[in-house]
Write a protein that holds these residues in place. Structure first.
Motif, PDB file in Angstrom:
ATOM      1  N   ARG A   1      24.800   4.983   7.246  1.00 17.04           N
ATOM      2  CA  ARG A   1      23.967   5.304   6.094  1.00 17.04           C
ATOM      3  C   ARG A   1      22.485   5.400   6.452  1.00 17.04           C
ATOM      4  NH1 ARG A   1      26.438   7.726   2.086  1.00 17.04           N
ATOM      5  NH2 ARG A   1      28.295   7.924   3.355  1.00 17.04           N
ATOM      6  N   GLY A   2      22.084   6.542   6.959  1.00 14.91           N
ATOM      7  CA  GLY A   2      20.694   6.762   7.318  1.00 14.91           C
ATOM      8  C   GLY A   2      19.996   7.700   6.349  1.00 14.91           C
ATOM      9  N   GLU A   3      18.704   7.477   6.148  1.00 15.65           N
ATOM     10  CA  GLU A   3      17.855   8.379   5.371  1.00 15.65           C
ATOM     11  C   GLU A   3      16.959   9.116   6.362  1.00 15.65           C
ATOM     12  OE1 GLU A   3      17.422   5.938   1.167  1.00 15.65           O
ATOM     13  OE2 GLU A   3      15.902   5.639   2.720  1.00 15.65           O
ATOM     14  N   VAL A   4      16.987  10.445   6.316  1.00 10.03           N
ATOM     15  CA  VAL A   4      16.248  11.274   7.264  1.00 10.03           C
ATOM     16  C   VAL A   4      14.934  11.721   6.623  1.00 10.03           C
ATOM     17  CG1 VAL A   4      16.322  13.326   8.717  1.00 10.03           C
ATOM     18  CG2 VAL A   4      18.439  12.072   8.224  1.00 10.03           C
ATOM     19  N   PHE A   5      13.846  11.500   7.341  1.00 10.74           N
ATOM     20  CA  PHE A   5      12.512  11.858   6.869  1.00 10.74           C
ATOM     21  C   PHE A   5      11.852  12.817   7.855  1.00 10.74           C
ATOM     22  CE2 PHE A   5      13.454   7.697   5.166  1.00 10.74           C
ATOM     23  CZ  PHE A   5      12.961   7.719   3.873  1.00 10.74           C
ATOM     24  N   THR A   6      10.964  13.643   7.357  1.00 17.08           N
ATOM     25  CA  THR A   6      10.087  14.398   8.243  1.00 17.08           C
ATOM     26  C   THR A   6       9.007  13.449   8.765  1.00 17.08           C
ATOM     27  OG1 THR A   6       8.544  15.007   6.472  1.00 17.08           O
ATOM     28  CG2 THR A   6      10.453  16.458   6.835  1.00 17.08           C
ATOM     29  N   THR A   7       8.271  13.894   9.778  1.00 14.02           N
ATOM     30  CA  THR A   7       7.200  13.044  10.309  1.00 14.02           C
ATOM     31  C   THR A   7       6.142  12.766   9.239  1.00 14.02           C
ATOM     32  OG1 THR A   7       6.198  15.054  11.197  1.00 14.02           O
ATOM     33  CG2 THR A   7       7.490  13.702  12.715  1.00 14.02           C
ATOM     34  N   GLY A   8       6.071  13.632   8.230  1.00 11.61           N
ATOM     35  CA  GLY A   8       5.133  13.404   7.129  1.00 11.61           C
ATOM     36  C   GLY A   8       5.656  12.443   6.080  1.00 11.61           C
ATOM     37  N   GLY A   9       6.889  11.940   6.259  1.00 10.79           N
ATOM     38  CA  GLY A   9       7.433  10.947   5.338  1.00 10.79           C
ATOM     39  C   GLY A   9       8.218  11.513   4.181  1.00 10.79           C
ATOM     40  N   ARG A  10       8.584  12.797   4.233  1.00 13.07           N
ATOM     41  CA  ARG A  10       9.363  13.397   3.149  1.00 13.07           C
ATOM     42  C   ARG A  10      10.854  13.206   3.411  1.00 13.07           C
ATOM     43  NH1 ARG A  10      11.599  18.539   2.273  1.00 13.07           N
ATOM     44  NH2 ARG A  10      10.679  19.271   4.249  1.00 13.07           N
ATOM     45  N   LEU A  11      11.562  12.643   2.434  1.00 14.64           N
ATOM     46  CA  LEU A  11      13.000  12.436   2.546  1.00 14.64           C
ATOM     47  C   LEU A  11      13.708  13.781   2.441  1.00 14.64           C
ATOM     48  CD1 LEU A  11      15.477  10.499   2.646  1.00 14.64           C
ATOM     49  CD2 LEU A  11      15.347  10.393   0.146  1.00 14.64           C
ATOM     50  N   VAL A  12      14.528  14.115   3.449  1.00 16.48           N
ATOM     51  CA  VAL A  12      15.182  15.420   3.450  1.00 16.48           C
ATOM     52  C   VAL A  12      16.700  15.332   3.382  1.00 16.48           C
ATOM     53  CG1 VAL A  12      13.298  16.582   4.633  1.00 16.48           C
ATOM     54  CG2 VAL A  12      15.110  15.508   5.988  1.00 16.48           C
ATOM     55  N   ASP A  13      17.298  14.190   3.757  1.00 14.34           N
ATOM     56  CA  ASP A  13      18.758  14.130   3.747  1.00 14.34           C
ATOM     57  C   ASP A  13      19.221  12.679   3.888  1.00 14.34           C
ATOM     58  OD1 ASP A  13      21.397  14.922   3.689  1.00 14.34           O
ATOM     59  OD2 ASP A  13      21.215  16.359   5.340  1.00 14.34           O
ATOM     60  N   HIS A  14      20.469  12.456   3.539  1.00 13.64           N
ATOM     61  CA  HIS A  14      21.158  11.199   3.803  1.00 13.64           C
ATOM     62  C   HIS A  14      22.327  11.507   4.740  1.00 13.64           C
ATOM     63  CE1 HIS A  14      19.053  10.299   0.025  1.00 13.64           C
ATOM     64  NE2 HIS A  14      19.140   9.027   0.365  1.00 13.64           N
ATOM     65  N   VAL A  15      22.511  10.706   5.768  1.00 15.91           N
ATOM     66  CA  VAL A  15      23.573  10.967   6.751  1.00 15.91           C
ATOM     67  C   VAL A  15      24.472   9.743   6.870  1.00 15.91           C
ATOM     68  CG1 VAL A  15      22.212  12.645   8.022  1.00 15.91           C
ATOM     69  CG2 VAL A  15      22.100  10.239   8.687  1.00 15.91           C
ATOM     70  N   ASP A  16      25.700   9.970   7.315  1.00 16.60           N
ATOM     71  CA  ASP A  16      26.686   8.895   7.411  1.00 16.60           C
ATOM     72  C   ASP A  16      26.402   7.959   8.579  1.00 16.60           C
ATOM     73  OD1 ASP A  16      28.169  10.042   5.267  1.00 16.60           O
ATOM     74  OD2 ASP A  16      29.038  11.473   6.677  1.00 16.60           O
ATOM     75  N   PHE A  17      26.023   8.538   9.737  1.00 25.24           N
ATOM     76  CA  PHE A  17      25.794   7.740  10.944  1.00 25.24           C
ATOM     77  C   PHE A  17      24.571   8.240  11.689  1.00 25.24           C
ATOM     78  CE2 PHE A  17      30.484   7.762  10.452  1.00 25.24           C
ATOM     79  CZ  PHE A  17      30.708   6.404  10.354  1.00 25.24           C
ATOM     80  N   TYR A  18      23.936   7.334  12.413  1.00 22.65           N
ATOM     81  CA  TYR A  18      22.908   7.751  13.362  1.00 22.65           C
ATOM     82  C   TYR A  18      22.849   6.736  14.499  1.00 22.65           C
ATOM     83  CZ  TYR A  18      19.840   4.274  11.089  1.00 22.65           C
ATOM     84  OH  TYR A  18      19.304   3.122  10.574  1.00 22.65           O
ATOM     85  N   PHE A  19      22.557   7.256  15.667  1.00 20.40           N
ATOM     86  CA  PHE A  19      22.420   6.424  16.860  1.00 20.40           C
ATOM     87  C   PHE A  19      20.924   6.219  17.093  1.00 20.40           C
ATOM     88  CE2 PHE A  19      26.514   8.405  17.118  1.00 20.40           C
ATOM     89  CZ  PHE A  19      27.343   7.475  17.730  1.00 20.40           C
ATOM     90  N   PRO A  20      20.405   5.027  16.867  1.00 24.12           N
ATOM     91  CA  PRO A  20      18.952   4.806  16.935  1.00 24.12           C
ATOM     92  C   PRO A  20      18.359   5.252  18.267  1.00 24.12           C
ATOM     93  CG  PRO A  20      20.083   2.873  16.066  1.00 24.12           C
ATOM     94  CD  PRO A  20      21.145   3.809  16.556  1.00 24.12           C
ATOM     95  N   ASP A  21      17.174   5.865  18.179  1.00 24.48           N
ATOM     96  CA  ASP A  21      16.384   6.264  19.356  1.00 24.48           C
ATOM     97  C   ASP A  21      17.062   7.332  20.197  1.00 24.48           C
ATOM     98  OD1 ASP A  21      14.484   4.287  18.638  1.00 24.48           O
ATOM     99  OD2 ASP A  21      15.663   2.769  19.676  1.00 24.48           O
ATOM    100  N   THR A  22      18.053   8.014  19.674  1.00 24.59           N
ATOM    101  CA  THR A  22      18.714   9.078  20.440  1.00 24.59           C
ATOM    102  C   THR A  22      18.594  10.436  19.765  1.00 24.59           C
ATOM    103  OG1 THR A  22      20.865   8.851  19.331  1.00 24.59           O
ATOM    104  CG2 THR A  22      20.438   7.397  21.232  1.00 24.59           C
ATOM    105  N   GLY A  23      18.392  10.461  18.465  1.00 22.93           N
ATOM    106  CA  GLY A  23      18.365  11.723  17.737  1.00 22.93           C
ATOM    107  C   GLY A  23      19.728  12.275  17.404  1.00 22.93           C
ATOM    108  N   VAL A  24      20.782  11.487  17.613  1.00 25.30           N
ATOM    109  CA  VAL A  24      22.138  11.946  17.307  1.00 25.30           C
ATOM    110  C   VAL A  24      22.547  11.459  15.921  1.00 25.30           C
ATOM    111  CG1 VAL A  24      24.577  11.849  17.958  1.00 25.30           C
ATOM    112  CG2 VAL A  24      22.815  12.074  19.722  1.00 25.30           C
TER     113      VAL A  24
END
Length: 367
Positions: free
Chosen positions: A208-231
């Motif tokens: 359960r990750g929340e994806v933001f742009t570098t400007g802090g805008r929320l763009v999506d919710h994702v099921d999984f993410y691998f920290p510090d990898t971009g996957v």
């Protein structure tokens, strides 16, 4: 529900009860308890087990506490269908456990209980530990994630119950399950995916990750993410295999589970499944129905592609899989490849873990 003593008082004799059951008007739930066949036929496996609980508990000792899989059903957790032929209860004493045709009595110390719909039930934390001791690892994780998420069960709650369960059968596995649980897992498929990653020796991703742009805008919710990898991992639970497309629950290869109607996430009813694909019977339906389904599938595919493109535009690498692919090791191969490639991408966004939902309140009392 019709109980024999009440039915006899209403002037319906045993011969009439037998005629109603033989004629398909009534359905026998257990000895001396009946329900309308039309009502029973519309129930899923979890709802039928709930009915069995309500039929059985009044005939048991007042000390009987609904526990294990039966408690999980009452809490709305997904559980294996094959295990639902008996009501599980626990009595707060050291010995005297037994197994009957439709009731399994456990005996163990119980300190706290919950009153739920007029029934005395083991607490969510105790239920998770009981399941973790007695179910296979994956099934225990699936149910445990769901209960922990819904009722806000903490690691401290589980540690306390594990202390109570020490030296009981299955305690070692219960510790492994408790350490692996993640209340951020929001569906059966997500929990099973995490178990698969563990089995394949992959790093277990955050859920359960929340994806933001570098400007802090929320763009999506994702099921999984691998920290510090971009996957990013996306479990596609909304595009089941064609064999399960007409049922809101999806059968899977690792075992069949069912969740009560109010439980979150889809899961299957195998031999209890309703709809034209139940029990291996395939109905083609009308041409119009097939056309609408094809259009829906095409629209879902286009939306998924647009979503992936937007995430990749931010520099993330996306791996998607479906329930039909679990527990295939091919998923692990795709994730490993993504972890290797994604480190070379420059990202224009970041991911934070989404907050947990507000726990459903329960009143817990000392026994």
């Amino acid at each position: 529900m019709h109980r024999r003593p009440e039915v006899l008082l209403a002037g319906v004799g045993d011969d009439e009860i037998r005629r109603r059951c033989a004629g398909g008007t009534w359905r026998r739930v257990r000895r001396g308890v009946y329900t309308e066949q039309a009502v029973y036929a519309d129930l899923g496996a979890a709802e039928r087990h709930r009915l069995l609980i309500e039929a059985a508990v009044p005939g048991l000792s007042v000390e009987a506490i609904v526990s294990h899989l039966s408690a999980a059903v009452l809490y709305g957790a997904p559980v294996p269908v094959a295990e639902l032929e008996r009501v599980c209860v626990t009595r707060n004493r050291r010995n005297g456990g037994r197994v009957r045709t439709d009731v399994r009595v456990h005996c163990a110390r119980v300190d706290r209980v919950v009153e739920l719909g007029g029934l005395v039930v083991t607490t969510p934390a105790r239920t998770i530990v009981d399941l973790a001791r007695t179910l296979p690892f994956e099934a225990a994780v699936v149910a445990g994630d769901a209960i922990a998420r819904r009722f806000g069960v903490s690691a401290l709650d589980l540690e306390e119950e594990l202390g109570t369960a020490k030296r009981r059968h299955g305690c070692t596995q219960a510790h492994r399950v408790a350490e692996f649980l993640d209340p951020h897992s929001a569906s059966i498929g997500e929990s099973r995916s995490r178990v698969l990653f563990r089995h394949l020796g992959l790093p277990v991703p955050y859920s359960r990750g929340e994806v933001f742009t570098t400007g802090g805008r929320l763009v999506d919710h994702v099921d999984f993410y691998f920290p510090d990898t971009g996957v990013i991992g996306l479990f596609d639970q909304h595009r089941p295999t064609r064999a399960a497309a007409t049922d809101p629950a999806t059968a899977h290869a690792a075992g069949t589970h069912v969740a009560a109607a109010h439980a979150s996430g889809p899961h299957a009813a195998g031999t209890h499944a309703s709809g034209p694909h139940a029990a291996g019977t395939h109905a083609t339906g009308s041409p119009a129905t097939g056309t609408r389904a094809a259009r829906t599938d095409a629209a879902a595919s286009r939306a998924a592609m647009r979503r992936e493109e937007s995430l990749r535009a931010l520099g993330f690498h996306v791996v998607r899989w479906t329930a039909a692919e679990l527990p295939s090791p091919e998923i692990g191969a795709r994730v490993r490849a993504a972890l290797t490639r994604a480190r070379r991408l420059n990202r224009a966004g970041y991911i934070h873990q989404a907050p947990l939902p507000t726990p459903q309140p329960l009143t817990i009392r000392a026994l």
